[in-house]
Each structure stands twice: as C-alpha cells, then as structure tokens.
Design an enzyme around this catalytic site. Structure first.
Site, PDB file in Angstrom:
ATOM      1  NE  ARG A  66      -2.932  -0.149   3.292  1.00 38.44           N
ATOM      2  CZ  ARG A  66      -3.725   0.729   3.902  1.00 38.44           C
ATOM      3  NH1 ARG A  66      -4.839   1.131   3.334  1.00 38.44           N
ATOM      4  NH2 ARG A  66      -3.405   1.193   5.082  1.00 38.44           N
ATOM      5  CG  ASP A  67       3.825   4.240   1.389  1.00 41.22           C
ATOM      6  OD1 ASP A  67       3.542   5.043   0.472  1.00 41.22           O
ATOM      7  OD2 ASP A  67       4.483   4.562   2.396  1.00 41.22           O
ATOM      8  CB  ILE A  68       4.842   0.419  -4.174  1.00 43.70           C
ATOM      9  CG1 ILE A  68       4.863  -0.916  -3.436  1.00 43.70           C
ATOM     10  CG2 ILE A  68       5.885   0.433  -5.297  1.00 43.70           C
ATOM     11  CD1 ILE A  68       4.435  -2.078  -4.257  1.00 43.70           C
TER      12      ILE A  68
END
Length: 199
Positions: A66-68
């Site tokens: 969820r935070d690439i």
C-alpha cells in the site's frame, strides 16, 4: 532477497523497535535524480522484476504493501533492489470490501486508496509499481489518480522517453490504469505480460 530483512524486535520505553538490515545505497527517487531523470530499459526491467518478486511473497502472505513509491524502493550499491517501509501494509481479504485507513502518496496511489471502504488487493500495489516505473522511465511523477479518474492526461512513457520500447511503455501504462478492471490483477499476470513482450 528483494525485501529488507528484519533481524529482531524489542519493546522498551513504552514503544517498540525493529532491528533491520542496514542498506548501503539510495532510494530509487535519488537514483533517478542522480542518473539523469530517466533510466534505461534494462535497468527498469531489473527494478520491475525485483519488485514483482518481492510483491509475490507479500501477496502470497495475504498482505498488500500500500505504499510503493520511488522513496520505498532502495537501490543497493551492488544494484540489488529492495522493497522497504511496510508501515502501511495490511492484511487483505479478497472476498469483499473492508474498511482501511487512508494512507497514500499522491501520484503513486490508485483511486481505491482514497476511500476507506473499497476493494484493495494486489492490483493496488500493481498501480503503485506502474506509477513508480513511470517516474523511473521519465523522471516525471504521474498525475494524481483521483484527478485522472475524471480526465486522464497522462502521456505514454514512450511518448516522453522515446528510448523506452513500446512494449515496456504499454506494460507500465496497463499497470497504472485508473480502473481496477483494466489493470493486471496479480503480479504473476504483470510478470507474464512483461516477459512475453521481451521474448
């Protein structure tokens, strides 16, 4: 090998600590800035396949990152690629919607991350990877996905950087499709599309 290692954890001073692998190198964001704002095809393929390998492990464990983003992909001195910062990671249940905290990086987060109740899954990380590769290939942060939903003005990678072959541009653009249904559903599907095009 493409995920930062955690060696130990401890609880002290009313908080928790993790002992992590020390990485020598820099973030992908800094690497792109240092190397002329647009990496070559071979290195973009190397980054893509390395992150897909990392995500395959994450997704198999029933989690999504969820935070690439370019800040959370680390390029080591030996050019090994590591996925870091799992602070926003969540366990997902693919049988329906679930409530999730809104955690996102504009330009890299897909539309489904802008709302608390929506279907997030492997395709959520795939959008972020596509947007990250877009930045790596062009040196340009993509337009925010929420804005793209009403009017998509993002140019194809190969239109900005003609040195990037059409097949790679198409894989990146397909990965960052605004609609979930138009994206690769799994990392395996994205890898297969990429390798079929290369061969």
């Amino acid at each position: 090998p493409n995920i930062v290692s955690i060696y130990d954890y401890l609880e002290e001073n009313d908080t928790a600590y993790m002992v992590m692998e020390y990485l020598h190198g820099c973030t992908l964001k800094q690497y792109v800035i240092d190397h002329g704002m647009g990496l070559n095809t071979d290195y973009i393929l190397h980054i893509c396949l390395s992150v897909l390998d990392a995500l395959a492990v994450v997704h198999k464990a029933g989690m999504i990152h969820r935070d690439i983003s370019p800040e959370n992909i680390f390029i080591c001195e030996d050019l090994t690629v590591k996925l870091i910062d799992f602070g926003a990671a969540k366990q997902v249940y693919l049988d329906g919607e679930q409530t999730m905290t809104v955690v996102l990086k504009p330009g890299y987060a897909p539309p489904e991350q802008y709302v608390k109740k929506d279907k997030q899954g492997p395709w959520t990380d795939i959008y972020a990877l596509g947007a990250t590769l877009y930045f790596a290939a062009t040196g340009i942060k993509p337009e925010d996905s929420f804005s793209r939903a009403s009017e998509d003005t993002v140019k194809a990678v190969c239109d900005i950087n003609p040195e990037i072959p059409v097949y790679l541009s198409e894989v990146i653009m397909y990965a960052m499709a605004v609609s979930i249904e138009e994206r690769y559903p799994t990392v395996e599907a994205m890898r297969e599309a990429l390798l079929d095009s290369v061969n």
